[in-house]
Design a protein around this motif. Structure first.
Motif, mmCIF file in Angstrom:
data_model
loop_
_atom_site.group_PDB
_atom_site.id
_atom_site.type_symbol
_atom_site.label_atom_id
_atom_site.label_comp_id
_atom_site.label_asym_id
_atom_site.label_seq_id
_atom_site.Cartn_x
_atom_site.Cartn_y
_atom_site.Cartn_z
ATOM 1 N N LYS A 287 70.190 -32.252 22.725
ATOM 2 C CA LYS A 287 69.009 -31.857 21.954
ATOM 3 C C LYS A 287 67.881 -32.860 22.142
ATOM 4 C CE LYS A 287 70.642 -29.189 18.089
ATOM 5 N NZ LYS A 287 70.606 -29.052 16.653
ATOM 6 N N THR A 288 66.670 -32.328 22.116
ATOM 7 C CA THR A 288 65.507 -33.213 22.129
ATOM 8 C C THR A 288 65.236 -33.652 20.696
ATOM 9 O OG1 THR A 288 63.886 -31.462 21.757
ATOM 10 C CG2 THR A 288 64.506 -31.910 24.051
ATOM 11 N N TYR B 172 62.689 -33.167 19.094
ATOM 12 C CA TYR B 172 61.875 -32.168 18.407
ATOM 13 C C TYR B 172 62.581 -30.840 18.158
ATOM 14 C CZ TYR B 172 58.144 -35.343 19.854
ATOM 15 O OH TYR B 172 57.363 -36.437 20.052
ATOM 16 N N GLU B 173 63.711 -30.616 18.770
ATOM 17 C CA GLU B 173 64.346 -29.295 18.742
ATOM 18 C C GLU B 173 64.549 -28.727 17.339
ATOM 19 O OE1 GLU B 173 68.225 -27.340 20.821
ATOM 20 O OE2 GLU B 173 67.288 -29.043 21.806
ATOM 21 N N ASP B 174 65.074 -29.523 16.428
ATOM 22 C CA ASP B 174 65.301 -29.039 15.056
ATOM 23 C C ASP B 174 63.981 -28.749 14.339
ATOM 24 O OD1 ASP B 174 68.075 -29.093 15.242
ATOM 25 O OD2 ASP B 174 68.214 -31.151 14.501
ATOM 26 N N ILE C 196 61.139 -27.877 15.740
ATOM 27 C CA ILE C 196 60.586 -26.651 16.332
ATOM 28 C C ILE C 196 61.257 -25.431 15.711
ATOM 29 C CG2 ILE C 196 60.443 -25.290 18.462
ATOM 30 C CD1 ILE C 196 60.280 -28.081 19.924
ATOM 31 N N PHE C 197 62.574 -25.475 15.614
ATOM 32 C CA PHE C 197 63.328 -24.366 15.025
ATOM 33 C C PHE C 197 62.874 -24.105 13.589
ATOM 34 C CE2 PHE C 197 66.972 -22.787 12.577
ATOM 35 C CZ PHE C 197 67.219 -21.606 13.253
ATOM 36 N N ASN D 181 59.226 -22.755 13.382
ATOM 37 C CA ASN D 181 59.147 -21.345 13.769
ATOM 38 C C ASN D 181 59.740 -20.426 12.703
ATOM 39 O OD1 ASN D 181 57.704 -21.625 16.150
ATOM 40 N ND2 ASN D 181 59.532 -21.908 17.392
ATOM 41 N N TYR E 206 54.638 -33.742 18.673
ATOM 42 C CA TYR E 206 55.159 -32.755 19.620
ATOM 43 C C TYR E 206 54.021 -31.928 20.219
ATOM 44 C CZ TYR E 206 57.102 -28.442 21.372
ATOM 45 O OH TYR E 206 57.376 -27.355 22.155
ATOM 46 N N ASN F 19 53.258 -32.264 24.115
ATOM 47 C CA ASN F 19 53.763 -31.140 24.908
ATOM 48 C C ASN F 19 52.934 -29.874 24.790
ATOM 49 O OD1 ASN F 19 56.293 -32.530 25.717
ATOM 50 N ND2 ASN F 19 56.647 -32.515 23.516
ATOM 51 N N GLU G 180 56.642 -24.427 22.639
ATOM 52 C CA GLU G 180 57.797 -23.728 22.064
ATOM 53 C C GLU G 180 57.545 -23.224 20.642
ATOM 54 O OE1 GLU G 180 61.752 -25.480 22.948
ATOM 55 O OE2 GLU G 180 60.566 -27.032 23.960
#
Length: 75
Positions: free
Chosen positions: A2-3, A5-7, A9-10, A13, A51, A55, A59
């Protein structure tokens, strides 16, 4: 793997999913910003801003990306 930021971002969203049906885009963005301010810690808010800065926020759903930009402008 996992990055960092992944959590975030989830979660961001998921918030966007809730607000996407608001009557106007502006109301949806305001709702997302308000949610970030009320329920996310300052560290979480700064990470999601980072993030988008690092980036482009590709995402994130478009409404969420706009909300993060507005959050950054208001902080």
């Amino acid at each position: 793997m996992k990055t960092v930021y992944e959590d975030l971002i989830f979660m961001a969203n998921q918030i966007g999913d809730f607000y996407k049906n608001y009557p106007s885009t502006e109301e949806a963005i305001e709702g997302i910003v308000s949610h970030f301010c009320r329920f996310w810690s300052p560290i979480m808010r700064q990470r999601i801003i980072n993030y988008v800065e690092e980036n482009g926020g590709e995402e994130l759903y478009p409404l969420v990306r706009e909300a993060v930009k507005k959050l950054k402008a208001s902080s």
